[in-house]
Design an enzyme around this catalytic site. Structure first.
Site, PDB file in Angstrom:
ATOM      1  NE  ARG A   1     -33.200 -44.877  19.149  1.00 12.55           N
ATOM      2  CZ  ARG A   1     -32.156 -45.024  19.569  1.00 12.55           C
ATOM      3  NH1 ARG A   1     -32.000 -45.969  19.971  1.00 12.55           N
ATOM      4  NH2 ARG A   1     -30.370 -44.147  19.804  1.00 12.55           N
TER       5      ARG A   1
ATOM      6  NE  ARG B   1     -31.010 -42.163  27.189  1.00 16.44           N
ATOM      7  CZ  ARG B   1     -30.758 -42.652  26.730  1.00 16.44           C
ATOM      8  NH1 ARG B   1     -29.265 -42.184  26.314  1.00 16.44           N
ATOM      9  NH2 ARG B   1     -29.969 -44.248  26.467  1.00 16.44           N
TER      10      ARG B   1
ATOM     11  NE  ARG C   1     -18.080 -44.458  15.168  1.00 17.00           N
ATOM     12  CZ  ARG C   1     -19.380 -44.539  15.993  1.00 17.00           C
ATOM     13  NH1 ARG C   1     -19.374 -45.378  17.256  1.00 17.00           N
ATOM     14  NH2 ARG C   1     -20.260 -43.412  15.495  1.00 17.00           N
TER      15      ARG C   1
ATOM     16  N   GLY D   1     -29.085 -48.717  17.940  1.00 11.70           N
ATOM     17  CA  GLY D   1     -29.159 -47.643  17.567  1.00 11.70           C
ATOM     18  C   GLY D   1     -28.178 -47.732  16.266  1.00 11.70           C
TER      19      GLY D   1
ATOM     20  NE  ARG E   1     -25.959 -44.589  27.287  1.00 13.26           N
ATOM     21  CZ  ARG E   1     -25.169 -45.221  27.227  1.00 13.26           C
ATOM     22  NH1 ARG E   1     -24.515 -45.394  28.079  1.00 13.26           N
ATOM     23  NH2 ARG E   1     -24.470 -45.412  26.453  1.00 13.26           N
TER      24      ARG E   1
ATOM     25  CD  GLN F   1     -26.443 -43.491  16.870  1.00 16.45           C
ATOM     26  OE1 GLN F   1     -27.508 -43.300  16.603  1.00 16.45           O
ATOM     27  NE2 GLN F   1     -26.420 -44.185  17.524  1.00 16.45           N
TER      28      GLN F   1
ATOM     29  CB  SER G   1     -19.401 -45.645  20.754  1.00 14.67           C
ATOM     30  OG  SER G   1     -20.665 -44.947  20.701  1.00 14.67           O
TER      31      SER G   1
ATOM     32  CG  ASP H   1     -25.361 -41.024  25.131  1.00 15.02           C
ATOM     33  OD1 ASP H   1     -26.331 -41.127  24.309  1.00 15.02           O
ATOM     34  OD2 ASP H   1     -24.406 -42.298  24.150  1.00 15.02           O
TER      35      ASP H   1
ATOM     36  CE  LYS I   1     -29.601 -39.276  21.682  1.00 17.68           C
ATOM     37  NZ  LYS I   1     -28.553 -39.758  20.034  1.00 17.68           N
TER      38      LYS I   1
HETATM   39  C1  S3P Z   1     -23.957 -42.478  19.134  1.00 20.25           C
HETATM   40  C2  S3P Z   1     -23.979 -41.254  18.826  1.00 20.25           C
HETATM   41  C3  S3P Z   1     -25.177 -40.975  19.850  1.00 20.25           C
HETATM   42  C4  S3P Z   1     -24.966 -41.303  20.957  1.00 20.25           C
HETATM   43  C5  S3P Z   1     -25.088 -43.006  20.877  1.00 20.25           C
HETATM   44  C6  S3P Z   1     -24.347 -43.544  20.268  1.00 20.25           C
HETATM   45  C7  S3P Z   1     -21.985 -43.418  18.794  1.00 20.25           C
HETATM   46  O1  S3P Z   1     -25.864 -40.658  18.868  1.00 20.25           O
HETATM   47  O2  S3P Z   1     -26.320 -41.208  21.706  1.00 20.25           O
HETATM   48  O3  S3P Z   1     -25.397 -43.707  22.165  1.00 20.25           O
HETATM   49  O4  S3P Z   1     -21.808 -44.457  18.914  1.00 20.25           O
HETATM   50  O5  S3P Z   1     -22.254 -42.966  17.550  1.00 20.25           O
HETATM   51  P1  S3P Z   1     -26.532 -39.916  17.586  1.00 20.25           P
HETATM   52  O6  S3P Z   1     -25.412 -39.826  16.977  1.00 20.25           O
HETATM   53  O7  S3P Z   1     -27.954 -39.906  17.063  1.00 20.25           O
HETATM   54  O8  S3P Z   1     -26.003 -38.546  18.721  1.00 20.25           O
END
Ligand code: S3P
Length: 429
Positions: free
Chosen positions: A120, A347, A24, A91, A389, A166, A20, A316, A343
């Site tokens: 997604r 899942r 970013r 995603g 995962r 996200q 993550s 996750d 996801k």
């Molecule tokens: C993430 C947010 C989560 C997580 C994903 C990474 C992120 O998703 O499940 O693996 O980096 O912001 P959601 O924001 O859809 O819950």
């Protein structure tokens, strides 16, 4: 790939860099006015997709081993690429990048990815971005390929229906170029890496409870970012240490931001032995990403209930809560986790059907699952369903099982943790 039962995992290792935070750092690097040096950028399929994407948008990316330097285009100067941007399986890239692109007035972008990405939902980001003034066209109203036509954006106040980092991050990135102060409210707290990094990049950003406000900015300046170890990747090692009899592991340099350490708190509640210095919530927004070493040991577990407000803080890692539940005394229940259905795979189905095939007493519910510990797992075959995962959960299940687990499609672990199989093997010897 076959994962045979293990006895006494031991040793010290470093979890891979945080996915993550790497995404970013690359995106904010591309949006920044001065070069950004990223120390320990994750080298995995998902985060490579992000480097490719920002290159296509005009950023220069230099990679020297674990160090990446991104020379960005600035907030409002992303270049219109020739063809579609390929987000691969990522995603997070699919949902965050449109926030920046929505502010590129007069330019148009198409995002697409693999088969799983095309399932997604993106309507959740399309809605707020349209309110801000951008034109967003998902396929069938909900999915990739997704066209984003940038515009001069207006500031909004919005309340998200799901606690999703996200979606929240997408709106915050768009808000940097909107005309005023944008506020995003979420129904529960989700990971806050975007907020922390924006604060470090000089943005005017404030948190008040479940709401975050960001004011438009002329530029972002972020000298360097050091990426900690990924709490979600480390969670597989933690689960292995807790489940395999006689184990004792030290996992170094793990990110322990409180919005990511829900799983570690759940393991402790189940009486699992995980020592480490987890961040406490203070209510203050900080620019830091705290780290700790984790000292993990095998021990008997008790069942627990994961309530909806805890779900985004462990989203996750919930497949691993199901796995631990198979070995715990009593019942383990996860509630309010319907997000798991959208996801990298469904899942809830993957965990329930996967673990049941290995001997678990587990049932799906509309918003999670319930598992009754019945002395551990027999073993068998588990299909990763193209989901990194689930593949790694299957491997850990194999080590803790009586007869071993054959994971079909193990190579998908490379999405977030390319050295996973070697790391597990090193802990056996
Ligand atoms: C993430 C947010 C989560 C997580 C994903 C990474 C992120 O998703 O499940 O693996 O980096 O912001 P959601 O924001 O859809 O819950």
């Amino acid at each position: 790939m076959l994962f045979e039962p293990a006895r006494g995992l031991s040793g010290e290792l470093r979890a891979p860099a945080d996915k993550s935070i790497s995404h970013r750092a690359a995106l904010l690097g591309a949006m920044a006015s001065e070069p950004v040096r990223i120390e320990r950028y994750l080298q995995a399929a998902d985060t490579n997709s992000t480097l490719q994407a920002v290159r296509a948008l005009g950023a220069l990316v230099e990679q020297r081993g674990e160090e990446v330097v991104v020379r960005g285009t600035g907030l409002r100067e992303a270049r219109e690429p020739e063809g579609p941007i390929d987000v691969g399986n990522a995603g997070t890239l699919l949902r965050l990048l449109p926030g920046w692109l929505a502010a590129q007035a007069g330019r148009s972008f198409t995002l697409d990815g693999d088969d799983s990405i095309r399932r997604r939902p993106v309507d959740r980001i399309a809605e707020p971005l349209r309110l801000m003034g951008a034109e967003i066209e998902p396929t069938g109203g909900r999915f990739a390929p997704l066209v984003v036509r940038g515009a001069r954006l207006r500031a909004i106040s919005c309340e998200l229906e799901v606690a999703s980092a996200q979606v929240k991050s997408c709106v915050l990135l768009a808000a940097l170029a909107a005309d005023g102060a944008t506020t995003v409210g979420e129904p529960g707290r989700s990971r806050d890496h975007t907020e922390r990094m924006l604060l470090r990049a000089g943005a005017s950003i404030h948190r008040h409870g479940r709401h975050v406000t960001v004011v438009n900015a002329d530029e972002l300046l972020l000298d360097s970012v050091r990426v900690p170890g990924d709490a979600s990747s480390a969670a597989f090692l933690v689960a292995a240490g807790v489940l395999v009899p006689g184990s004792r592991l030290l996992i170094a340099d793990v990110g322990v931001n409180w919005t990511r350490s829900g799983f570690l708190r759940i393991v402790r509640r189940m009486q699992g032995i995980v020592l480490g210095d987890l961040e406490e919530e203070t209510g203050e927004l900080t620019g830091e990403e705290p780290v700790s070493d984790l000292d993990v040991a095998y021990g008997a577990l008790e069942g627990t209930v994961v309530e909806p407000e805890e779900v985004p803080l462990a989203i996750d890692e919930l497949p691993l809560v199901g796995l631990l539940g198979c070995f715990a005394e009593g019942e383990t229940v996860v509630r309010g986790a319907q997000e798991l259905r959208v996801k990298e795979s469904d899942r809830i189905a993957g965990v329930v059907e996967g673990l049941r095939g290995l001997g678990a007493d587990i049932e799906a519910t509309s918003d999670g699952f319930a598992v009754r510990g019945n002395g551990g797992l027999r073993g068998g075959t588990l299909d990763a369903r193209g989901d990194h995962r689930l593949a790694m959960m299957g491997a850990v299940a194999g080590l803790a099982s009586k007869e071993g687990v054959e994971v079909q499609g193990m190579e998908v672990a490379a999405v977030s943790y390319p050295s996973f199989v070697e790391d597990l093997a090193a802990l056996r010897s």
